[in-house]
Design a protein around this motif. Structure first.
Motif, mmCIF file in Angstrom:
data_model
loop_
_atom_site.group_PDB
_atom_site.id
_atom_site.type_symbol
_atom_site.label_atom_id
_atom_site.label_comp_id
_atom_site.label_asym_id
_atom_site.label_seq_id
_atom_site.Cartn_x
_atom_site.Cartn_y
_atom_site.Cartn_z
ATOM 1 N N MET A 99 66.554 42.194 -28.121
ATOM 2 C CA MET A 99 66.531 43.630 -28.394
ATOM 3 C C MET A 99 67.186 43.966 -29.740
ATOM 4 O O MET A 99 67.314 45.140 -30.082
ATOM 5 C CB MET A 99 67.234 44.406 -27.280
ATOM 6 C CG MET A 99 66.560 44.257 -25.943
ATOM 7 S SD MET A 99 65.030 45.170 -25.919
ATOM 8 C CE MET A 99 64.743 45.289 -24.182
ATOM 9 N N GLY A 100 67.628 42.946 -30.470
ATOM 10 C CA GLY A 100 68.161 43.165 -31.817
ATOM 11 C C GLY A 100 69.663 43.278 -31.926
ATOM 12 O O GLY A 100 70.171 43.568 -33.002
ATOM 13 N N LEU A 101 70.389 43.049 -30.842
ATOM 14 C CA LEU A 101 71.850 43.112 -30.927
ATOM 15 C C LEU A 101 72.406 41.882 -31.623
ATOM 16 O O LEU A 101 71.905 40.768 -31.449
ATOM 17 C CB LEU A 101 72.473 43.192 -29.534
ATOM 18 C CG LEU A 101 72.321 44.492 -28.772
ATOM 19 C CD1 LEU A 101 72.974 44.369 -27.402
ATOM 20 C CD2 LEU A 101 72.931 45.642 -29.544
ATOM 21 N N LEU A 102 73.453 42.077 -32.413
ATOM 22 C CA LEU A 102 74.239 40.997 -32.980
ATOM 23 C C LEU A 102 75.629 41.119 -32.376
ATOM 24 O O LEU A 102 76.313 42.123 -32.577
ATOM 25 C CB LEU A 102 74.302 41.105 -34.501
ATOM 26 C CG LEU A 102 73.000 40.812 -35.225
ATOM 27 C CD1 LEU A 102 73.110 41.221 -36.686
ATOM 28 C CD2 LEU A 102 72.645 39.339 -35.107
ATOM 29 N N LEU A 103 76.014 40.111 -31.599
ATOM 30 C CA LEU A 103 77.289 40.127 -30.891
ATOM 31 C C LEU A 103 78.181 39.028 -31.438
ATOM 32 O O LEU A 103 77.726 37.908 -31.661
ATOM 33 C CB LEU A 103 77.086 39.877 -29.398
ATOM 34 C CG LEU A 103 76.158 40.827 -28.661
ATOM 35 C CD1 LEU A 103 75.685 40.205 -27.370
ATOM 36 C CD2 LEU A 103 76.884 42.116 -28.374
ATOM 37 N N LEU A 104 79.449 39.342 -31.620
ATOM 38 C CA LEU A 104 80.445 38.342 -31.967
ATOM 39 C C LEU A 104 81.176 38.015 -30.670
ATOM 40 O O LEU A 104 81.834 38.873 -30.087
ATOM 41 C CB LEU A 104 81.405 38.884 -33.027
ATOM 42 C CG LEU A 104 82.251 37.847 -33.737
ATOM 43 C CD1 LEU A 104 81.379 36.859 -34.504
ATOM 44 C CD2 LEU A 104 83.215 38.524 -34.686
ATOM 45 N N HIS A 105 81.033 36.778 -30.192
ATOM 46 C CA HIS A 105 81.605 36.382 -28.902
ATOM 47 C C HIS A 105 82.732 35.381 -29.125
ATOM 48 O O HIS A 105 82.506 34.286 -29.625
ATOM 49 C CB HIS A 105 80.532 35.763 -28.009
ATOM 50 C CG HIS A 105 81.048 35.327 -26.680
ATOM 51 N ND1 HIS A 105 81.366 36.225 -25.686
ATOM 52 C CD2 HIS A 105 81.350 34.103 -26.191
ATOM 53 C CE1 HIS A 105 81.806 35.550 -24.635
ATOM 54 N NE2 HIS A 105 81.814 34.271 -24.917
ATOM 55 N N CYS A 106 83.945 35.786 -28.770
ATOM 56 C CA CYS A 106 85.112 34.909 -28.838
ATOM 57 C C CYS A 106 85.204 34.159 -27.515
ATOM 58 O O CYS A 106 85.502 34.762 -26.482
ATOM 59 C CB CYS A 106 86.379 35.711 -29.108
ATOM 60 S SG CYS A 106 87.834 34.665 -29.210
ATOM 61 N N VAL A 107 84.958 32.860 -27.547
ATOM 62 C CA VAL A 107 84.932 32.062 -26.321
ATOM 63 C C VAL A 107 86.319 31.969 -25.698
ATOM 64 O O VAL A 107 86.469 32.054 -24.479
ATOM 65 C CB VAL A 107 84.366 30.655 -26.611
ATOM 66 C CG1 VAL A 107 84.408 29.781 -25.374
ATOM 67 C CG2 VAL A 107 82.947 30.761 -27.135
ATOM 68 N N ASP A 108 87.357 31.806 -26.530
ATOM 69 C CA ASP A 108 88.716 31.662 -26.010
ATOM 70 C C ASP A 108 89.161 32.884 -25.214
ATOM 71 O O ASP A 108 89.885 32.762 -24.230
ATOM 72 C CB ASP A 108 89.707 31.400 -27.147
ATOM 73 C CG ASP A 108 89.441 30.071 -27.837
ATOM 74 O OD1 ASP A 108 88.879 29.158 -27.188
ATOM 75 O OD2 ASP A 108 89.787 29.941 -29.025
#
Length: 187
Positions: A99-108
């Motif tokens: 759907m065009g989202l850019l997510l920054l995902h912090c795994v920790d």
């Protein structure tokens, strides 16, 4: 390529969380600084595992690793992960969705933050070799080059547009999905 030698070998057995084999691994990324592997699945799960035992073994080995699972919560039920890359500077994964989202995902921290969005969805994301830039291919056929502060540097079309407004492309090549390749100098 006679100079390539196998450094080590490891088997990774991931226990996927969806029943009856409905979940598939789609993408992978590597954090070289912390020796972690990341996998994105068709169920919007991110699996991460440490490869620290490989640093101590230089011989061939068959090792099984435990994986931590993070669920990427997306607003739309039809939305899914289409691409992702590990950004060393941010110590996080940049995840693109249909759907065009850019997510920054912090795994920790198991936390995601929306850092942007593109029309037509995200087809591919790729970090430059020096880690300073990110390239994104959108579903509308645009290539976007951005800084890690999410400032747009360049935008260009994947296909040429003729004078009459029609798209000039090879119909065979337009259906081929391919990753973004950077030159060694980051251009």
């Amino acid at each position: 390529m006679n100079n390539l030698k196998l450094y080590s070998e490891a088997s990774l057995n991931l226990q996927l969380h969806s029943p009856q084999g409905e979940e598939l691994i789609l993408f992978s990324a590597f954090d070289i600084e912390q020796s972690r592997l990341f996998f994105a699945s068709s169920a919007n799960n991110i699996y991460s595992t440490h490869l620290s035992s490989l640093q101590h073994e230089r011989a061939w080995s068959k090792t099984f690793f435990a994986a931590h699972v993070s669920r990427i919560e997306l607003d739309e039920a039809e939305d899914f992960i289409t691409s992702f890359v590990y950004l060393m500077e941010k110590e996080a994964l940049l995840v693109g969705t249909s759907m065009g989202l850019l997510l920054l995902h912090c795994v920790d921290e198991n936390a995601s933050q929306v850092v942007g969005g593109v029309d037509g969805g995200v087809r591919c994301v790729s970090a430059s070799p020096d880690g300073d830039l990110v390239a994104i291919i959108t579903g509308t056929g645009q290539i976007l080059v951005m800084t890690l502060d999410w400032d747009l540097l360049y935008e260009t079309a994947l296909e040429d547009v003729a004078e009459d407004g029609s798209t000039v492309c090879d119909p065979v090549l337009s259906n081929i999905e391919s990753p973004i390749a950077w030159r060694g100098d980051g251009k």
